[in-house]
Design a protein around this motif. Structure first.
Motif, PDB file in Angstrom:
ATOM      1  N   ALA A  69       0.849  -1.180   0.000  1.00 58.20           N
ATOM      2  CA  ALA A  69       0.000   0.000   0.000  1.00 58.20           C
ATOM      3  C   ALA A  69       0.889   1.236   0.000  1.00 58.20           C
ATOM      4  O   ALA A  69       2.077   1.167   0.333  1.00 58.20           O
ATOM      5  CB  ALA A  69      -0.921   0.001   1.220  1.00 58.20           C
ATOM      6  N   GLU A  70       0.310   2.357  -0.425  1.00 57.39           N
ATOM      7  CA  GLU A  70       1.035   3.621  -0.422  1.00 57.39           C
ATOM      8  C   GLU A  70       0.658   4.433   0.810  1.00 57.39           C
ATOM      9  O   GLU A  70      -0.472   4.356   1.297  1.00 57.39           O
ATOM     10  CB  GLU A  70       0.725   4.421  -1.682  1.00 57.39           C
ATOM     11  CG  GLU A  70       1.257   3.793  -2.955  1.00 57.39           C
ATOM     12  CD  GLU A  70       0.988   4.666  -4.170  1.00 57.39           C
ATOM     13  OE1 GLU A  70       0.483   5.792  -3.995  1.00 57.39           O
ATOM     14  OE2 GLU A  70       1.294   4.213  -5.301  1.00 57.39           O
ATOM     15  N   ALA A  78       6.231   1.577   6.618  1.00 62.97           N
ATOM     16  CA  ALA A  78       5.889   0.678   7.715  1.00 62.97           C
ATOM     17  C   ALA A  78       5.734  -0.748   7.215  1.00 62.97           C
ATOM     18  O   ALA A  78       5.386  -0.981   6.051  1.00 62.97           O
ATOM     19  CB  ALA A  78       4.586   1.138   8.388  1.00 62.97           C
ATOM     20  N   THR A  79       6.017  -1.703   8.093  1.00 65.47           N
ATOM     21  CA  THR A  79       5.772  -3.123   7.816  1.00 65.47           C
ATOM     22  C   THR A  79       4.952  -3.699   8.956  1.00 65.47           C
ATOM     23  O   THR A  79       5.121  -3.313  10.118  1.00 65.47           O
ATOM     24  CB  THR A  79       7.093  -3.908   7.681  1.00 65.47           C
ATOM     25  OG1 THR A  79       7.737  -3.979   8.963  1.00 65.47           O
ATOM     26  CG2 THR A  79       8.030  -3.242   6.684  1.00 65.47           C
ATOM     27  N   LEU A 113       8.023  -8.904  11.471  1.00 65.18           N
ATOM     28  CA  LEU A 113       8.661  -7.594  11.622  1.00 65.18           C
ATOM     29  C   LEU A 113       7.605  -6.488  11.568  1.00 65.18           C
ATOM     30  O   LEU A 113       6.866  -6.375  10.585  1.00 65.18           O
ATOM     31  CB  LEU A 113       9.692  -7.376  10.512  1.00 65.18           C
ATOM     32  CG  LEU A 113      10.842  -8.395  10.416  1.00 65.18           C
ATOM     33  CD1 LEU A 113      11.822  -7.979   9.332  1.00 65.18           C
ATOM     34  CD2 LEU A 113      11.542  -8.542  11.759  1.00 65.18           C
ATOM     35  N   ASN A 114       7.555  -5.688  12.606  1.00 65.50           N
ATOM     36  CA  ASN A 114       6.682  -4.516  12.660  1.00 65.50           C
ATOM     37  C   ASN A 114       7.568  -3.276  12.800  1.00 65.50           C
ATOM     38  O   ASN A 114       7.992  -2.922  13.910  1.00 65.50           O
ATOM     39  CB  ASN A 114       5.711  -4.618  13.841  1.00 65.50           C
ATOM     40  CG  ASN A 114       4.766  -5.813  13.700  1.00 65.50           C
ATOM     41  OD1 ASN A 114       4.076  -5.946  12.696  1.00 65.50           O
ATOM     42  ND2 ASN A 114       4.751  -6.676  14.700  1.00 65.50           N
ATOM     43  N   LEU A 115       7.879  -2.669  11.693  1.00 66.89           N
ATOM     44  CA  LEU A 115       8.811  -1.539  11.651  1.00 66.89           C
ATOM     45  C   LEU A 115       8.087  -0.314  11.111  1.00 66.89           C
ATOM     46  O   LEU A 115       7.167  -0.431  10.296  1.00 66.89           O
ATOM     47  CB  LEU A 115      10.016  -1.881  10.760  1.00 66.89           C
ATOM     48  CG  LEU A 115      10.782  -3.165  11.120  1.00 66.89           C
ATOM     49  CD1 LEU A 115      11.796  -3.487  10.033  1.00 66.89           C
ATOM     50  CD2 LEU A 115      11.454  -3.024  12.481  1.00 66.89           C
ATOM     51  N   ARG A 116       8.577   0.862  11.533  1.00 64.41           N
ATOM     52  CA  ARG A 116       7.942   2.100  11.068  1.00 64.41           C
ATOM     53  C   ARG A 116       8.975   3.217  11.044  1.00 64.41           C
ATOM     54  O   ARG A 116       9.779   3.357  11.966  1.00 64.41           O
ATOM     55  CB  ARG A 116       6.780   2.499  11.964  1.00 64.41           C
ATOM     56  CG  ARG A 116       6.090   3.793  11.518  1.00 64.41           C
ATOM     57  CD  ARG A 116       4.905   4.130  12.405  1.00 64.41           C
ATOM     58  NE  ARG A 116       4.332   5.425  12.052  1.00 64.41           N
ATOM     59  CZ  ARG A 116       3.471   5.626  11.048  1.00 64.41           C
ATOM     60  NH1 ARG A 116       3.091   4.591  10.299  1.00 64.41           N
ATOM     61  NH2 ARG A 116       2.987   6.827  10.786  1.00 64.41           N
ATOM     62  N   ALA A 124       4.577   1.919   1.844  1.00 63.29           N
ATOM     63  CA  ALA A 124       5.753   2.677   1.431  1.00 63.29           C
ATOM     64  C   ALA A 124       5.317   3.906   0.655  1.00 63.29           C
ATOM     65  O   ALA A 124       4.298   3.883  -0.039  1.00 63.29           O
ATOM     66  CB  ALA A 124       6.676   1.810   0.571  1.00 63.29           C
ATOM     67  N   PRO A 125       6.065   5.005   0.756  1.00 64.75           N
ATOM     68  CA  PRO A 125       5.767   6.211  -0.033  1.00 64.75           C
ATOM     69  C   PRO A 125       5.900   5.925  -1.524  1.00 64.75           C
ATOM     70  O   PRO A 125       6.741   5.127  -1.954  1.00 64.75           O
ATOM     71  CB  PRO A 125       6.822   7.216   0.433  1.00 64.75           C
ATOM     72  CG  PRO A 125       7.281   6.698   1.764  1.00 64.75           C
ATOM     73  CD  PRO A 125       7.189   5.218   1.684  1.00 64.75           C
ATOM     74  N   ALA A 126       5.074   6.568  -2.312  1.00 63.49           N
ATOM     75  CA  ALA A 126       5.061   6.310  -3.757  1.00 63.49           C
ATOM     76  C   ALA A 126       6.324   6.803  -4.432  1.00 63.49           C
ATOM     77  O   ALA A 126       6.742   6.251  -5.458  1.00 63.49           O
ATOM     78  CB  ALA A 126       3.835   6.977  -4.392  1.00 63.49           C
TER      79      ALA A 126
END
Length: 587
Positions: free
Chosen positions: A371-372, A377-378, A395-398, A435-437
């Motif tokens: 997603a954008e 984040a994951t 993994l929960n990363l931001r 992730a950013p586009a």
């Protein structure tokens, strides 16, 4: 039971090859393709019709010679002139349209598969899948399959199918003539009389069926040998390309002796397999040559008693010989074309496996949901190697806009794999990624196309999108002022530039395109500390100005000053029954 399984395998292979061939004739070029195919079929039918007329001409012409009938002789010479002229026209346009169909079919298939190979990073997924445990099912050398195999497949598909059609029509056209001319064969066995009408037809059928069966058993090894030969030739060529690409490194390591040994080994495999192929072809040639030469005299031996008894004239004898030759050629299609058939079958097998691998990649091997968003984040992200080994899971990363994250950990722990998954190209991942586009990645080994420097700098966008001033400013910002005057110079930049210059040129792309987010995978590992500090400061300033973020993989402690957060890969204690090898601690 064995015959049933062989038939099932044959049917499955036929379906796979048909699935490979039919898309062109159902494509947007279908009417042109079908029109060319119809025209070729009509010309083949016309050629057979003219051969029938020439067969009839044989009888009349040689009867006129035997009877010393000069008017008929000259009349038949005139008839031969227009028949031969018509046959020449048909032959020329049959050749031309056949070549045109082969070319157009190859062009369509090449463009179609290039699009599929490059779409959705299938070319990358196929390459890394070769390292999986089941890599035997992964196609080797897809470049060779697209460049060479499609050419062979279309050429042999058209020539063999039209040859088979021509043989069938010729058989239908001449078998009646041969039946009417050959007469009956009467003989007695044990006091019982037998009468076989159309004896020459049955003799041709038995002769050719026996020849085809023997040819198949003698020539069958050529299919596997042709398949192996194409693979070995491609492997040999691929290794030479790698020597050219890594020429500087090999020269500095003084590795030319090792590369020569590797190339000699690969070439010896090419020659060894080719020698086996030659021997297989020699065995087949022994039989096919004997088969063809015996077919020349066979009809005369069978028809000679009727000729010497006066039952038939010279013209009929020559017509019988011509008709028998046509029937025999038709029935012996497999004998005459087995080597070509073996090459076509090997090529078709390679292409059907390529098609299946591409289709598998298109169905997707990854399990990530992308997603954008403004942040990176994951959620529940799992990372695996192609062989199925688990690097990390859950993994929960931001990383929010304005944050700069340094990814650290032992070599091989999955740092680059994490960036590939975030970039959307790693198929062996599961979970959710936001992730950013406008994120831009800098890989460890940046790619630069051969050609003008401006194209290498703007890649993959067209260089015309940027002004010369913008291109020069990007080079200046990346500490490459010496290249500002070389925007129009054409060269192999990946080989001509040093490792540090390549990394700076990759950073120049970032300065040129000004993305909000950057994913840098050891982007400055080849630079000196001073240059690295200057470039990272400039990179961070531009990202901050756009309120973006930076995620870097790096080993040097000096780069920690440019990041405010860390994601660190740490080994996990071995667990019974497997599990992830690493966990990621966010700080």
């Amino acid at each position: 039971m064995a015959s049933t399984s062989r038939f099932a395998a044959f049917a499955a292979t036929t379906r796979r090859i048909w699935a490979l061939a039919k898309p062109y004739f159902n494509s947007d070029e279908r009417w042109r393709a079908r029109g060319l195919l119809a025209a070729i079929i009509v010309l083949n039918l016309a050629a057979v019709y003219l051969l029938v007329q020439l067969n009839e001409w044989n009888r009349v012409f040689y009867d006129a010679l035997q009877a010393k009938n000069q008017p008929v002789f000259w009349e038949q010479l005139g008839r031969f002139t227009y028949l031969a002229f018509a046959y020449i026209i048909v032959a020329v346009y049959r050749f031309y349209l056949t070549q045109l169909l082969e070319m157009r079919w190859r062009a369509w298939m090449t463009r179609h598969y290039l699009q599929r190979w490059l779409h959705g990073n299938a070319f990358y997924r196929l390459e890394i899948s070769r390292f999986a445990a089941a890599s035997g099912a992964t196609p080797d050398n897809p470049d060779q399959r697209i460049q060479e195999d499609f050419n062979l497949f279309t050429t042999y598909s058209v020539s063999l199918s039209m040859g088979l059609l021509n043989s069938v029509v010729t058989l239908v056209s001449f078998v009646g003539i041969l039946w009417s001319l050959s007469g009956a064969f009467d003989f007695s066995v044990g006091g019982t009389s037998f009468h076989i009408p159309g004896f020459m037809v049955w003799a041709a059928v038995v002769y050719c069926i026996a020849g085809s069966v023997i040819t198949h058993f003698i020539g069958r090894p050529q299919i596997g040998l042709n398949f192996a030969q194409q693979r070995l030739e491609a492997d040999f060529r691929h290794h030479m390309v790698r020597v050219r690409e890594y020429s500087e490194a090999i020269a500095l390591d003084r590795g030319q002796g090792v590369e020569r040994a590797h190339l000699d080994l690969r070439f010896s495999h090419v020659l060894a397999n080719y020698l086996r192929l030659i021997r297989a072809q020699k065995n087949l040639t022994w039989f096919t040559t004997f088969f063809g030469q015996a077919a020349v005299v066979f009809p005369f031996l069978v028809a000679a008693p009727r000729f010497f008894s006066g039952a038939i004239q010279l013209g009929e004898l020559m017509q019988i010989s011509s008709a028998f030759g046509s029937v025999q050629d038709s029935l012996a299609w497999l004998v005459d074309n087995y080597s070509s058939f073996a090459t076509w079958r090997a090529t078709a097998d390679r292409l059907t496996s390529f098609e299946e691998s591409l289709s598998a990649q298109e169905r997707g091997t990854g399990e990530t949901v992308s997603a954008e968003g403004e942040a990176l984040a994951t959620e529940g992200l799992g990372l695996r190697l192609p062989n199925g080994a688990i690097l990390a899971e859950g993994l929960n990363l931001r990383a929010a806009p304005g944050e700069h994250v340094l990814v650290k950990g032992p070599s091989g722990s999955g740092k680059s794999t994490l960036l590939r998954a975030i970039g959307g190209i790693w198929p062996f991942a599961s979970g959710r990624i936001t992730a950013p586009a406008d994120a831009m990645a800098i890989p460890q080994q940046p790619y630069f196309p051969d050609g003008p420097l401006r194209n290498a700098l703007a890649y993959p966008e067209p260089a015309a999108r940027y002004s010369d001033d913008a291109l020069r400013q990007a080079l200046d910002d990346a500490l490459l002022p010496q290249l500002k005057s070389r925007l129009d110079d054409e060269d192999a930049w990946s080989q001509k530039l040093s490792g540090g210059e390549r990394q700076r040129l990759a950073l120049a792309r970032v300065f040129l395109k000004q993305p909000r987010w950057v994913l840098a995978d050891e982007a400055t590992s080849a630079l000196d500390p001073q240059a690295e500090e200057v470039l990272y400061r400039r990179l961070k300033e531009r990202i901050d100005a756009r309120q973006g973020g930076l995620v870097s993989i790096a080993h040097r402690p000096s780069l920690e000053a440019f990041h405010d957060r860390r994601w660190e890969f740490e080994p996990r204690e071995p667990r019974t029954g497997g599990g992830a090898a690493y966990e990621v601690r966010a700080a």
